[in-house]
Motif scaffolding. Structure first.
Motif, PDB file in Angstrom:
ATOM      1  N   THR A   1      39.261  38.454  46.235  1.00 66.79           N
ATOM      2  CA  THR A   1      39.862  37.308  45.554  1.00 66.79           C
ATOM      3  C   THR A   1      39.232  36.000  46.011  1.00 66.79           C
ATOM      4  O   THR A   1      38.826  35.854  47.168  1.00 66.79           O
ATOM      5  CB  THR A   1      41.374  37.257  45.802  1.00 66.79           C
ATOM      6  OG1 THR A   1      41.914  36.131  45.095  1.00 66.79           O
ATOM      7  CG2 THR A   1      41.700  37.093  47.287  1.00 66.79           C
ATOM      8  N   THR A   2      39.164  35.060  45.092  1.00 68.72           N
ATOM      9  CA  THR A   2      38.749  33.703  45.447  1.00 68.72           C
ATOM     10  C   THR A   2      39.952  32.846  45.827  1.00 68.72           C
ATOM     11  O   THR A   2      39.805  31.761  46.373  1.00 68.72           O
ATOM     12  CB  THR A   2      38.043  33.011  44.263  1.00 68.72           C
ATOM     13  OG1 THR A   2      38.996  32.816  43.194  1.00 68.72           O
ATOM     14  CG2 THR A   2      36.873  33.842  43.765  1.00 68.72           C
ATOM     15  N   GLY A   3      41.143  33.349  45.505  1.00 67.33           N
ATOM     16  CA  GLY A   3      42.353  32.567  45.714  1.00 67.33           C
ATOM     17  C   GLY A   3      42.738  31.726  44.510  1.00 67.33           C
ATOM     18  O   GLY A   3      43.742  31.011  44.551  1.00 67.33           O
ATOM     19  N   TRP A   4      41.977  31.837  43.415  1.00 67.19           N
ATOM     20  CA  TRP A   4      42.244  30.997  42.248  1.00 67.19           C
ATOM     21  C   TRP A   4      42.425  31.801  40.967  1.00 67.19           C
ATOM     22  O   TRP A   4      42.497  31.224  39.873  1.00 67.19           O
ATOM     23  CB  TRP A   4      41.126  29.969  42.079  1.00 67.19           C
ATOM     24  CG  TRP A   4      41.112  29.037  43.243  1.00 67.19           C
ATOM     25  CD1 TRP A   4      40.298  29.080  44.333  1.00 67.19           C
ATOM     26  CD2 TRP A   4      42.032  27.961  43.488  1.00 67.19           C
ATOM     27  NE1 TRP A   4      40.628  28.101  45.230  1.00 67.19           N
ATOM     28  CE2 TRP A   4      41.691  27.389  44.742  1.00 67.19           C
ATOM     29  CE3 TRP A   4      43.099  27.422  42.772  1.00 67.19           C
ATOM     30  CZ2 TRP A   4      42.388  26.315  45.280  1.00 67.19           C
ATOM     31  CZ3 TRP A   4      43.791  26.349  43.304  1.00 67.19           C
ATOM     32  CH2 TRP A   4      43.431  25.805  44.545  1.00 67.19           C
ATOM     33  N   GLU A   5      42.528  33.122  41.087  1.00 66.53           N
ATOM     34  CA  GLU A   5      42.832  33.929  39.919  1.00 66.53           C
ATOM     35  C   GLU A   5      44.273  33.652  39.468  1.00 66.53           C
ATOM     36  O   GLU A   5      45.127  33.289  40.280  1.00 66.53           O
ATOM     37  CB  GLU A   5      42.656  35.414  40.229  1.00 66.53           C
ATOM     38  CG  GLU A   5      41.219  35.822  40.535  1.00 66.53           C
ATOM     39  CD  GLU A   5      40.814  35.592  41.998  1.00 66.53           C
ATOM     40  OE1 GLU A   5      39.676  35.908  42.336  1.00 66.53           O
ATOM     41  OE2 GLU A   5      41.662  35.097  42.778  1.00 66.53           O
TER      42      GLU A   5
ATOM     43  N   ARG B   1      46.811  35.420  38.837  1.00 63.80           N
ATOM     44  CA  ARG B   1      47.917  36.179  39.433  1.00 63.80           C
ATOM     45  C   ARG B   1      48.104  35.907  40.920  1.00 63.80           C
ATOM     46  O   ARG B   1      49.025  36.435  41.535  1.00 63.80           O
ATOM     47  CB  ARG B   1      47.690  37.677  39.208  1.00 63.80           C
ATOM     48  CG  ARG B   1      47.760  38.083  37.738  1.00 63.80           C
ATOM     49  CD  ARG B   1      47.658  39.578  37.567  1.00 63.80           C
ATOM     50  NE  ARG B   1      47.728  39.960  36.161  1.00 63.80           N
ATOM     51  CZ  ARG B   1      47.679  41.212  35.712  1.00 63.80           C
ATOM     52  NH1 ARG B   1      47.539  42.208  36.581  1.00 63.80           N
ATOM     53  NH2 ARG B   1      47.760  41.462  34.424  1.00 63.80           N
ATOM     54  N   VAL B   2      47.245  35.109  41.502  1.00 58.99           N
ATOM     55  CA  VAL B   2      47.413  34.766  42.918  1.00 58.99           C
ATOM     56  C   VAL B   2      48.684  33.934  43.070  1.00 58.99           C
ATOM     57  O   VAL B   2      48.904  32.992  42.309  1.00 58.99           O
ATOM     58  CB  VAL B   2      46.186  33.984  43.438  1.00 58.99           C
ATOM     59  CG1 VAL B   2      46.440  33.464  44.851  1.00 58.99           C
ATOM     60  CG2 VAL B   2      44.956  34.874  43.425  1.00 58.99           C
TER      61      VAL B   2
ATOM     62  N   ASP C   1      49.683  30.821  48.012  1.00 59.29           N
ATOM     63  CA  ASP C   1      48.554  31.435  48.718  1.00 59.29           C
ATOM     64  C   ASP C   1      47.921  30.475  49.717  1.00 59.29           C
ATOM     65  O   ASP C   1      47.589  30.860  50.837  1.00 59.29           O
ATOM     66  CB  ASP C   1      47.511  31.909  47.699  1.00 59.29           C
ATOM     67  CG  ASP C   1      46.364  32.666  48.346  1.00 59.29           C
ATOM     68  OD1 ASP C   1      46.616  33.707  48.985  1.00 59.29           O
ATOM     69  OD2 ASP C   1      45.213  32.198  48.221  1.00 59.29           O
TER      70      ASP C   1
ATOM     71  N   ARG D   1      40.592  25.842  38.876  1.00 56.15           N
ATOM     72  CA  ARG D   1      39.833  26.883  39.578  1.00 56.15           C
ATOM     73  C   ARG D   1      38.388  26.428  39.670  1.00 56.15           C
ATOM     74  O   ARG D   1      37.973  25.513  38.944  1.00 56.15           O
ATOM     75  CB  ARG D   1      39.925  28.229  38.852  1.00 56.15           C
ATOM     76  CG  ARG D   1      39.318  28.245  37.454  1.00 56.15           C
ATOM     77  CD  ARG D   1      39.182  29.656  36.933  1.00 56.15           C
ATOM     78  NE  ARG D   1      38.726  29.701  35.550  1.00 56.15           N
ATOM     79  CZ  ARG D   1      37.447  29.559  35.159  1.00 56.15           C
ATOM     80  NH1 ARG D   1      36.502  29.314  36.059  1.00 56.15           N
ATOM     81  NH2 ARG D   1      37.118  29.631  33.887  1.00 56.15           N
TER      82      ARG D   1
END
Length: 261
Positions: free
Chosen positions: A7-11, A13-14, A18, A68
């Protein structure tokens, strides 16, 4: 053989919680969308950005917030969508917590790189006896808030910011005015979304600066939810004020503006 996707942390569904930065981005977009809904403005969601047109003569009220990291090839689509969304006569800005390419080719001007700052939950300093801090609850306190904000930011020739609306002060925003010897001299505001206090509209009249009023009025809006972390975008001049209150520098965001035609 499977390939692990990191994950980038910006999808989408995050979870909002986070990171503090993700909370800030989502809180900022939630706030401008709610402001648009309550003041007869407009909003638009596009892939990778959120837009709100508060129909304000003050460009910072009309914002495109990047949600994002965008590849360079995605930027033309976002700016084209913003150009179509905002009237040509509107001054608007682009805020990104991520690095951006040079957007001057799209008619934008770089405003700067405001520091994003975080204050963890913790005790606040006692109120400053020299500053009488009052909530904006009626037309009189709203007029004082507006007058200080316009004078402090040099907006007299621009017009009235969208923030000057009792519908916002009574339902969404926590606005405060500070009075010294009965005269309104300082303002600050906050909104609470996604588990953070997002602070904005901190201003002190030039004649009342360097007296600790900026620190005192900021503490007053942080106090609307002192159990939560507080996040703000600072000016370079304001950084030291916030540091005295316990804010920590995280990194610098990027701000571009599209002037009215």
């Amino acid at each position: 053989m499977s390939t692990e996707v990191l994950t980038t942390g910006w999808e989408p569904r995050v979870p909002a919680g986070d990171t503090i930065t993700r909370r800030f981005v989502l809180a900022y977009t939630a706030r401008i969308a709610a402001m648009a809904d309550r003041t007869g403005g407009r909003r638009k969601w596009v892939e990778g950005a959120r837009m709100a047109d508060l129909r304000s003569p003050f460009g910072y009220d009309n914002a495109v917030v990047v949600t994002r990291p965008l590849a360079e090839a995605e930027w033309p689509g976002v700016i084209t969508a913003a150009d179509a969304f905002f009237p040509s006569s509107r001054w608007w800005v682009v805020l990104s917590v991520f690095p951006t390419p040079d957007l001057t080719r799209h008619g934008l001007r770089r405003v700067g790189h405001p520091p994003l700052m975080l204050r963890p939950p913790g005790p606040l300093p006692p109120p400053d006896a020299r500053l009488d801090v009052r909530p904006v609850t009626d037309t009189a306190t709203l007029a004082d808030f507006q007058a200080v904000l316009v004078a402090a930011y040099g907006l007299a020739e621009v017009g009235v910011p969208a923030i000057a609306d009792l519908a916002l002060a009574r339902t969404l925003l926590h606005l405060r005015v500070g009075y010294a010897d009965g005269v309104p001299v300082a303002t600050a505001g906050a909104a609470v979304h996604h588990g953070i206090v997002e602070v904005d509209w901190v201003a002190t009249l030039p004649t009342a600066r360097r007296r600790g009023f900026g620190t005192a009025i900021t503490a007053a809006v942080v106090d609307v939810a002192p159990e939560l972390p507080s996040v703000l975008l600072a000016s370079d001049d304001g950084q030291e004020i916030y540091r005295r209150l316990g804010y920590l520098d995280l990194f610098r965001a990027t701000l571009w503006e599209h002037p009215a035609s």
